[in-house]
Design a protein around this motif. Sequence first.
Motif, PDB file in Angstrom:
ATOM      1  N   GLU A 193      34.143  37.906  42.476  1.00  0.00           N
ATOM      2  CA  GLU A 193      35.211  37.247  42.680  1.00  0.00           C
ATOM      3  C   GLU A 193      36.611  38.010  42.578  1.00  0.00           C
ATOM      4  N   GLU A 194      37.017  38.909  41.708  1.00  0.00           N
ATOM      5  CA  GLU A 194      38.103  39.610  41.751  1.00  0.00           C
ATOM      6  C   GLU A 194      38.223  40.676  42.908  1.00  0.00           C
ATOM      7  N   LEU A 195      37.232  41.122  43.255  1.00  0.00           N
ATOM      8  CA  LEU A 195      37.184  41.979  44.336  1.00  0.00           C
ATOM      9  C   LEU A 195      37.336  41.485  45.726  1.00  0.00           C
ATOM     10  N   LEU A 196      37.371  40.098  45.829  1.00  0.00           N
ATOM     11  CA  LEU A 196      37.574  39.410  46.998  1.00  0.00           C
ATOM     12  C   LEU A 196      38.901  38.529  47.207  1.00  0.00           C
ATOM     13  N   GLU A 197      39.812  38.764  46.020  1.00  0.00           N
ATOM     14  CA  GLU A 197      41.040  38.053  45.980  1.00  0.00           C
ATOM     15  C   GLU A 197      41.709  38.459  47.476  1.00  0.00           C
ATOM     16  N   GLY A 198      42.571  37.302  47.865  1.00  0.00           N
ATOM     17  CA  GLY A 198      43.424  37.523  48.751  1.00  0.00           C
ATOM     18  C   GLY A 198      43.078  38.483  49.859  1.00  0.00           C
ATOM     19  N   ASP A 199      43.922  39.475  50.125  1.00  0.00           N
ATOM     20  CA  ASP A 199      43.874  40.595  51.098  1.00  0.00           C
ATOM     21  C   ASP A 199      42.702  41.482  50.938  1.00  0.00           C
ATOM     22  N   ARG A 200      42.073  41.572  49.800  1.00  0.00           N
ATOM     23  CA  ARG A 200      40.904  42.249  49.325  1.00  0.00           C
ATOM     24  C   ARG A 200      39.683  41.839  50.233  1.00  0.00           C
ATOM     25  N   SER A 253      24.879  45.478  49.620  1.00  0.00           N
ATOM     26  CA  SER A 253      26.517  45.723  49.309  1.00  0.00           C
ATOM     27  C   SER A 253      27.180  44.466  48.677  1.00  0.00           C
ATOM     28  N   LEU A 254      28.507  44.427  48.702  1.00  0.00           N
ATOM     29  CA  LEU A 254      29.444  43.592  48.069  1.00  0.00           C
ATOM     30  C   LEU A 254      29.033  42.107  48.505  1.00  0.00           C
ATOM     31  N   THR A 255      28.709  41.320  47.474  1.00  0.00           N
ATOM     32  CA  THR A 255      28.364  39.907  47.932  1.00  0.00           C
ATOM     33  C   THR A 255      29.334  38.779  47.447  1.00  0.00           C
ATOM     34  N   ASP A 256      29.596  37.775  48.114  1.00  0.00           N
ATOM     35  CA  ASP A 256      30.478  36.797  47.537  1.00  0.00           C
ATOM     36  C   ASP A 256      29.865  36.062  46.431  1.00  0.00           C
ATOM     37  N   THR A 257      29.685  36.536  45.212  1.00  0.00           N
ATOM     38  CA  THR A 257      29.361  35.760  44.218  1.00  0.00           C
ATOM     39  C   THR A 257      30.491  35.769  42.930  1.00  0.00           C
ATOM     40  N   PRO A 258      30.250  34.717  42.148  1.00  0.00           N
ATOM     41  CA  PRO A 258      31.189  34.860  41.029  1.00  0.00           C
ATOM     42  C   PRO A 258      31.500  36.152  40.321  1.00  0.00           C
ATOM     43  N   LEU A 259      30.367  36.935  40.300  1.00  0.00           N
ATOM     44  CA  LEU A 259      30.651  38.244  39.588  1.00  0.00           C
ATOM     45  C   LEU A 259      31.749  39.077  40.608  1.00  0.00           C
ATOM     46  N   SER A 287      21.408  31.040  37.168  1.00  0.00           N
ATOM     47  CA  SER A 287      22.790  29.968  36.948  1.00  0.00           C
ATOM     48  C   SER A 287      23.772  30.173  38.018  1.00  0.00           C
ATOM     49  N   SER A 288      23.778  31.520  38.640  1.00  0.00           N
ATOM     50  CA  SER A 288      24.922  31.735  39.663  1.00  0.00           C
ATOM     51  C   SER A 288      24.509  32.514  40.516  1.00  0.00           C
ATOM     52  N   GLY A 289      25.286  32.712  41.867  1.00  0.00           N
ATOM     53  CA  GLY A 289      25.337  33.985  42.591  1.00  0.00           C
ATOM     54  C   GLY A 289      23.692  34.024  43.355  1.00  0.00           C
ATOM     55  N   ILE A 290      23.351  35.228  43.486  1.00  0.00           N
ATOM     56  CA  ILE A 290      22.124  35.198  44.300  1.00  0.00           C
ATOM     57  C   ILE A 290      20.916  34.767  43.441  1.00  0.00           C
ATOM     58  N   TYR A 305      14.255  39.680  38.583  1.00  0.00           N
ATOM     59  CA  TYR A 305      15.288  39.824  37.699  1.00  0.00           C
ATOM     60  C   TYR A 305      16.830  40.127  38.400  1.00  0.00           C
ATOM     61  N   CYS A 306      17.698  39.037  38.081  1.00  0.00           N
ATOM     62  CA  CYS A 306      18.869  39.021  38.988  1.00  0.00           C
ATOM     63  C   CYS A 306      20.264  39.653  38.167  1.00  0.00           C
ATOM     64  N   PRO A 307      20.254  39.449  36.716  1.00  0.00           N
ATOM     65  CA  PRO A 307      21.250  39.968  36.149  1.00  0.00           C
ATOM     66  C   PRO A 307      21.888  41.285  36.595  1.00  0.00           C
ATOM     67  N   GLY A 308      23.443  41.568  36.773  1.00  0.00           N
ATOM     68  CA  GLY A 308      23.917  42.675  36.937  1.00  0.00           C
ATOM     69  C   GLY A 308      25.454  43.005  36.496  1.00  0.00           C
ATOM     70  N   THR A 309      25.964  44.050  36.966  1.00  0.00           N
ATOM     71  CA  THR A 309      27.363  44.191  36.371  1.00  0.00           C
ATOM     72  C   THR A 309      28.266  44.855  37.507  1.00  0.00           C
ATOM     73  N   ILE A 310      29.404  44.532  37.493  1.00  0.00           N
ATOM     74  CA  ILE A 310      30.343  45.261  38.228  1.00  0.00           C
ATOM     75  C   ILE A 310      31.495  45.759  37.437  1.00  0.00           C
ATOM     76  N   ASN A 311      31.286  47.072  37.031  1.00  0.00           N
ATOM     77  CA  ASN A 311      32.499  47.748  36.272  1.00  0.00           C
ATOM     78  C   ASN A 311      32.780  49.024  36.786  1.00  0.00           C
ATOM     79  N   LEU A 312      34.191  48.385  37.450  1.00  0.00           N
ATOM     80  CA  LEU A 312      34.643  49.731  38.475  1.00  0.00           C
ATOM     81  C   LEU A 312      35.654  50.397  37.423  1.00  0.00           C
ATOM     82  N   LYS A 313      35.710  51.528  37.251  1.00  0.00           N
ATOM     83  CA  LYS A 313      36.747  52.512  36.659  1.00  0.00           C
ATOM     84  C   LYS A 313      36.645  53.943  37.104  1.00  0.00           C
TER      85      LYS A 313
END
Length: 234
Positions: free
Chosen positions: A178-185, A170-176, A15-18, A73-81
């Motif tokens: 999005e927050e990691l690619l905002e502004g100066d990031r 590596s980091l890919t411009d997908t909705p998942l 439904s989205s991204g890759i 199988y495409c589902p994934g997560t980005i949980n950076l802590k």
Amino acid sequence: MSSFTGKTILIVGASSGIGHALAQLLQEQGATLITAGRRQPEGIQSTHIEWDVTQPLGDAFAQLPEELHGLVYCPGTINLKPFQRLQPDDYQADFQTNVMGAIETIKGSFTALKKSKMASVVLFSTVAAKVGIGLHTSVSVAKSAVEGLAKSLAAEFATYGIRVNAIAPSLTDTPLAEELLEGDRREAANKRHPLGRVGKPEDIAAMAAFILSDQASWITGQVIGVDGGMGSLK
């Protein structure tokens, strides 16, 4: 003749991204698509199976055709802590989406894959399973398990003609992401990659389509980096 004419491919998470980029590409090349996920992908002609990968599969795949030529199988997560902030539930949630969902998908479609005698399974890892990257502990653990799954199944399924490979972006411009690619990031993320930019969904989808195709009929048990050089270059 289009390279996927006459082939039926199941994509979980289209439904989205890759996954969506791949569905569009395969559709253009003549594939018959079956999609599975929480919602029908927009702009994609497919038989859709509604399934949330965090839930048991049940009989959701009962409507699969007798024969499948490919599974992605495409589902994934980005949980950076930071490690100290990660709780057991974080690891379990990442493992469920990335690993158990993939296992359920493969188990549920194995008979149809086996029937084709030339099927290809594509899973997704991450560059962070190869290169140590801070704050990635939970997702790295889960995706490292995906790599082990791909290699083990490649060995076990080879006798059935089923190929199993993983792509490690590596980091890919997908909705998942999005927050990691905002502004100066975004500019900082671009600079971290030797080729000077983050990935596009189409970059990864092109590799997935190749692995699914007959051109890759002698490739199995591999983890293929599509990462702008990040996994191998300084």
